[in-house]
Design a protein around this motif. Sequence first.
Motif, PDB file in Angstrom:
ATOM      1  N   HIS A 347      -9.155  17.962 -10.087  1.00 53.10           N
ATOM      2  CA  HIS A 347      -9.235  19.346 -10.579  1.00 53.10           C
ATOM      3  C   HIS A 347     -10.636  19.539 -11.139  1.00 53.10           C
ATOM      4  O   HIS A 347     -11.069  18.781 -12.014  1.00 53.10           O
ATOM      5  CB  HIS A 347      -8.180  19.591 -11.663  1.00 53.10           C
ATOM      6  N   TYR A 361      -1.787  19.181 -18.933  1.00 55.18           N
ATOM      7  CA  TYR A 361      -2.130  19.070 -17.502  1.00 55.18           C
ATOM      8  C   TYR A 361      -1.630  17.740 -16.941  1.00 55.18           C
ATOM      9  O   TYR A 361      -0.990  17.694 -15.881  1.00 55.18           O
ATOM     10  CB  TYR A 361      -3.641  19.207 -17.335  1.00 55.18           C
ATOM     11  N   SER A 364       2.157  17.694 -16.589  1.00 57.17           N
ATOM     12  CA  SER A 364       2.633  18.539 -15.481  1.00 57.17           C
ATOM     13  C   SER A 364       2.425  17.858 -14.131  1.00 57.17           C
ATOM     14  O   SER A 364       3.204  18.057 -13.201  1.00 57.17           O
ATOM     15  CB  SER A 364       1.922  19.896 -15.494  1.00 57.17           C
ATOM     16  N   LYS A 365       1.382  17.049 -14.008  1.00 54.26           N
ATOM     17  CA  LYS A 365       1.109  16.369 -12.740  1.00 54.26           C
ATOM     18  C   LYS A 365       1.907  15.068 -12.584  1.00 54.26           C
ATOM     19  O   LYS A 365       2.310  14.706 -11.479  1.00 54.26           O
ATOM     20  CB  LYS A 365      -0.395  16.070 -12.604  1.00 54.26           C
ATOM     21  N   ASN A 391      -4.526  23.280  -3.522  1.00 55.22           N
ATOM     22  CA  ASN A 391      -3.251  23.848  -3.950  1.00 55.22           C
ATOM     23  C   ASN A 391      -3.478  25.173  -4.675  1.00 55.22           C
ATOM     24  O   ASN A 391      -4.596  25.453  -5.131  1.00 55.22           O
ATOM     25  CB  ASN A 391      -2.528  22.865  -4.875  1.00 55.22           C
ATOM     26  N   PRO A 392      -2.431  25.984  -4.809  1.00 53.58           N
ATOM     27  CA  PRO A 392      -2.590  27.275  -5.480  1.00 53.58           C
ATOM     28  C   PRO A 392      -3.139  27.176  -6.906  1.00 53.58           C
ATOM     29  O   PRO A 392      -3.783  28.105  -7.386  1.00 53.58           O
ATOM     30  CB  PRO A 392      -1.158  27.846  -5.494  1.00 53.58           C
ATOM     31  N   ASP A 393      -2.902  26.033  -7.604  1.00 56.56           N
ATOM     32  CA  ASP A 393      -3.375  25.911  -8.990  1.00 56.56           C
ATOM     33  C   ASP A 393      -4.804  25.385  -9.095  1.00 56.56           C
ATOM     34  O   ASP A 393      -5.294  25.088 -10.187  1.00 56.56           O
ATOM     35  CB  ASP A 393      -2.437  25.009  -9.800  1.00 56.56           C
ATOM     36  N   THR A 395      -5.995  22.558  -7.821  1.00 55.32           N
ATOM     37  CA  THR A 395      -6.118  21.116  -7.637  1.00 55.32           C
ATOM     38  C   THR A 395      -6.230  20.783  -6.152  1.00 55.32           C
ATOM     39  O   THR A 395      -5.896  21.586  -5.283  1.00 55.32           O
ATOM     40  CB  THR A 395      -4.894  20.373  -8.220  1.00 55.32           C
ATOM     41  N   ASP A 447       6.410  24.531  -1.443  1.00 53.68           N
ATOM     42  CA  ASP A 447       5.428  25.615  -1.340  1.00 53.68           C
ATOM     43  C   ASP A 447       5.921  26.582  -0.264  1.00 53.68           C
ATOM     44  O   ASP A 447       5.809  26.294   0.933  1.00 53.68           O
ATOM     45  CB  ASP A 447       4.048  25.071  -0.970  1.00 53.68           C
ATOM     46  N   ASP A 478       4.435  19.927  -3.633  1.00 55.82           N
ATOM     47  CA  ASP A 478       4.117  19.747  -5.049  1.00 55.82           C
ATOM     48  C   ASP A 478       4.616  18.411  -5.586  1.00 55.82           C
ATOM     49  O   ASP A 478       4.931  18.274  -6.755  1.00 55.82           O
ATOM     50  CB  ASP A 478       4.705  20.916  -5.864  1.00 55.82           C
TER      51      ASP A 478
END
Length: 506
Positions: A347, A361, A364-365, A391-393, A395, A447, A478
């Motif tokens: 990230h 963070y 969450s990962k 990814n959408p976030d 990362t 996703d 994810d």
Amino acid sequence: MNLKENDLKILEERGISEEKLASQLRQLSEGFPYLKIEAPATVGNGITLPSEDLMRQSVEIWEKYRASGAKIMKMTPASGAASRMFKDLFSFLNGKNNTPDNDFIKKFFADIESFPFYHRLNREVLTLHERSIDSLVKEKKYKEIVDVLLNVPGLGYGHLPKALLMFHRVPGTSRTPLEEHIAEGAQYASDKDGNVNLHFTVSEEHLPLVEAKIEEVKAFMEHHYGIRLNVTLSVQKPSTDTVAALPSGEPYRENDALFFRPGGHGALIENLNDLDADVIFIKNIDNVVPDALRNPTIIYKQVIGGILVGTKLKINQYCKELKEGVPSEERREEMLTFLRNVLCVTHDNADNMSPEEEAEYLFSKFNRPLRVCGMVKNEGEPGGGPFLAFNPDGTVSPQILESSQIDPDNKEAQKMLKEATHFNPVDLVVATKDFEGRNFNLPDFVDPATGFISEKSREGVTIKALELPGLWNGAMSDWNTIFVEVPAETFNPVKTVNDLLRPSHQ
């Protein structure tokens, strides 16, 4: 759209909401975005090439884990009919020529005695035609032989699931892929008490046949391998079917009713979600070899199993610490290094976070399902496989992509596609419980933007079909993912009947 009373009844029967229907029609109309990739995953950059030391350590970890009392399971998607496997034979049977007219059909008849089903086929031919295969070949009655193989009366192989076809000869008989998967499970997935837990996903129409076969072979397989067998079956849920549409975007109807199709293997994330085990191996039904050639498969299953267990133990420890509070800067740096180097998740803004943001963070990962995927060197044409994708976030993480998900007009992306060194043989081992031993809800990690649309012909009408995010593609988007190179001899799929003539199936 205005739904009719009959539409609402169909939706209720299938367990599909009006919102879900509207979403599917919108996806069919708008399509899906291409995925942005950073690079193909290669050895040293997203793919681990296990050293002898890592292999030895991983096998030791796995064998210790098997003896620990953990519940291990093997899941095999087996709902596909074998019709595609016999596509060339169907074409010959329905074609104008009565004698072998291409290399595929010529090879089939030249080596027909080498097929594991030859003796049974010969008995059926004798019963129905009162002559042997050899006699019919001499009389150039090739189509009669193919008809007995594919249809009923006869073996009916063109209408059975692959799971129930004769794949390999063993002394005195032949084995189906279903039996070979039982044998595989006995050799690397039995627990400390000799229990082997297997789960097959099958189509509803084939359920009784598969159940009967399991009942037929269970006692012998248990005695032969010294195991206790626990086999469960499931079918794809009607709620995962997808509506079909006309090219105009309007829903396609038959007999004035909405027409739904199975949503592809991505629908099986729901079946996987229903399984309760600590570790689950996933492998396709047609990728099996006989006992004598199975050793490399067993070794590398132990390797990827050990890598999964070792990684999961580390992740569980990190999650426990992060739940208790913000770890020290030194400990957080260790966790970030593990995230980057082992799980290959990066990230751009990770270095600019506050200690609290960084801990959030990291949690969450780490607190996600985990999979270790075997990857095979691509010796042929480049195509879909392991990539490092955005990814959408924001990362970047390891993802298994199909070539159709990559923009054909993006020169840089196409260059990366050509530079791909490995492909996905569907050789996974997964952990679907969190650090406190609770099952993740796997649909939460899909996703939805990674499905795709295919065109089909339905009774002469062109329709658009919606394929759900693939089980090992977007359905696991994810997840935490580790790619491990495995040798080509662990990948022996049977896509056509002539593949059974390869040395790995003889």
